[in-house]
Design a protein around this motif. Structure first.
Motif, PDB file in Angstrom:
ATOM      1  N   LYS A 108     -39.192  46.291 -58.284  1.00 41.04           N
ATOM      2  CA  LYS A 108     -39.085  47.605 -58.900  1.00 41.04           C
ATOM      3  C   LYS A 108     -38.001  48.403 -58.189  1.00 41.04           C
ATOM      4  O   LYS A 108     -37.990  48.502 -56.970  1.00 41.04           O
ATOM      5  N   LEU A 109     -37.093  48.943 -58.975  1.00 39.53           N
ATOM      6  CA  LEU A 109     -36.010  49.756 -58.441  1.00 39.53           C
ATOM      7  C   LEU A 109     -36.229  51.207 -58.827  1.00 39.53           C
ATOM      8  O   LEU A 109     -36.730  51.498 -59.909  1.00 39.53           O
ATOM      9  N   SER A 110     -35.825  52.099 -57.949  1.00 37.01           N
ATOM     10  CA  SER A 110     -35.840  53.507 -58.324  1.00 37.01           C
ATOM     11  C   SER A 110     -34.722  53.722 -59.344  1.00 37.01           C
ATOM     12  O   SER A 110     -33.828  52.878 -59.510  1.00 37.01           O
ATOM     13  N   GLU A 152     -42.124  44.604 -66.812  1.00 37.59           N
ATOM     14  CA  GLU A 152     -42.605  45.979 -66.666  1.00 37.59           C
ATOM     15  C   GLU A 152     -42.624  46.776 -67.968  1.00 37.59           C
ATOM     16  O   GLU A 152     -43.446  47.644 -68.159  1.00 37.59           O
ATOM     17  N   LYS A 153     -41.650  46.528 -68.846  1.00 36.68           N
ATOM     18  CA  LYS A 153     -41.563  47.207 -70.143  1.00 36.68           C
ATOM     19  C   LYS A 153     -41.398  48.724 -70.016  1.00 36.68           C
ATOM     20  O   LYS A 153     -41.949  49.496 -70.787  1.00 36.68           O
ATOM     21  N   ARG A 154     -40.606  49.153 -69.026  1.00 36.78           N
ATOM     22  CA  ARG A 154     -40.352  50.584 -68.843  1.00 36.78           C
ATOM     23  C   ARG A 154     -39.253  51.005 -69.814  1.00 36.78           C
ATOM     24  O   ARG A 154     -38.111  50.550 -69.722  1.00 36.78           O
ATOM     25  N   ALA A 155     -39.605  51.859 -70.761  1.00 37.75           N
ATOM     26  CA  ALA A 155     -38.701  52.227 -71.849  1.00 37.75           C
ATOM     27  C   ALA A 155     -37.396  52.831 -71.349  1.00 37.75           C
ATOM     28  O   ALA A 155     -36.318  52.489 -71.851  1.00 37.75           O
ATOM     29  N   THR A 156     -37.452  53.709 -70.369  1.00 40.93           N
ATOM     30  CA  THR A 156     -36.221  54.339 -69.884  1.00 40.93           C
ATOM     31  C   THR A 156     -35.316  53.328 -69.188  1.00 40.93           C
ATOM     32  O   THR A 156     -34.090  53.405 -69.308  1.00 40.93           O
ATOM     33  N   TYR A 157     -35.887  52.375 -68.488  1.00 44.03           N
ATOM     34  CA  TYR A 157     -35.098  51.334 -67.840  1.00 44.03           C
ATOM     35  C   TYR A 157     -34.483  50.409 -68.887  1.00 44.03           C
ATOM     36  O   TYR A 157     -33.321  50.024 -68.776  1.00 44.03           O
ATOM     37  N   ILE A 158     -35.262  50.049 -69.891  1.00 45.44           N
ATOM     38  CA  ILE A 158     -34.755  49.197 -70.966  1.00 45.44           C
ATOM     39  C   ILE A 158     -33.588  49.881 -71.662  1.00 45.44           C
ATOM     40  O   ILE A 158     -32.550  49.265 -71.919  1.00 45.44           O
ATOM     41  N   GLN A 159     -33.743  51.163 -71.952  1.00 45.95           N
ATOM     42  CA  GLN A 159     -32.665  51.909 -72.616  1.00 45.95           C
ATOM     43  C   GLN A 159     -31.408  51.936 -71.752  1.00 45.95           C
ATOM     44  O   GLN A 159     -30.309  51.692 -72.248  1.00 45.95           O
ATOM     45  N   ARG A 160     -31.554  52.208 -70.459  1.00 48.58           N
ATOM     46  CA  ARG A 160     -30.388  52.277 -69.567  1.00 48.58           C
ATOM     47  C   ARG A 160     -29.722  50.918 -69.438  1.00 48.58           C
ATOM     48  O   ARG A 160     -28.496  50.808 -69.462  1.00 48.58           O
ATOM     49  N   LEU A 161     -30.514  49.870 -69.277  1.00 48.78           N
ATOM     50  CA  LEU A 161     -29.950  48.522 -69.177  1.00 48.78           C
ATOM     51  C   LEU A 161     -29.225  48.144 -70.460  1.00 48.78           C
ATOM     52  O   LEU A 161     -28.135  47.558 -70.419  1.00 48.78           O
ATOM     53  N   HIS A 162     -29.806  48.485 -71.595  1.00 53.61           N
ATOM     54  CA  HIS A 162     -29.176  48.172 -72.874  1.00 53.61           C
ATOM     55  C   HIS A 162     -27.872  48.948 -73.039  1.00 53.61           C
ATOM     56  O   HIS A 162     -26.874  48.398 -73.516  1.00 53.61           O
ATOM     57  N   GLN A 163     -27.851  50.201 -72.628  1.00 56.56           N
ATOM     58  CA  GLN A 163     -26.617  50.996 -72.687  1.00 56.56           C
ATOM     59  C   GLN A 163     -25.514  50.343 -71.868  1.00 56.56           C
ATOM     60  O   GLN A 163     -24.373  50.229 -72.320  1.00 56.56           O
TER      61      GLN A 163
END
Length: 64
Positions: free
Chosen positions: A3-5, A32-43
């Protein structure tokens, strides 16, 4: 995946290539399925892919 900050994620992303970001995205989606992380990684993935594709297209335009 460790897990990363949010700050650590953004610092790490700037040094990663397209394949590394895609792998990290796939791990996040299946883990983890963290929506904000998924969005940032996808961006970031899309920005890297866009850059690569643009370079490929310009090379074809310059050297037909």
């Amino acid at each position: 995946m460790k897990k990363l900050s949010w700050r650590a994620l953004n610092e790490k992303l700037s040094a990663m290539d397209e394949q590394e970001v895609l792998k990290m995205l796939q791990v996040e989606v299946s883990g983890e399925k963290r929506a904000t992380y998924i969005q940032r990684l996808h961006q970031r993935f899309c920005a890297l892919r866009d850059s690569r594709e643009r370079i490929e297209l310009l090379k074809k335009a310059i050297r037909p």
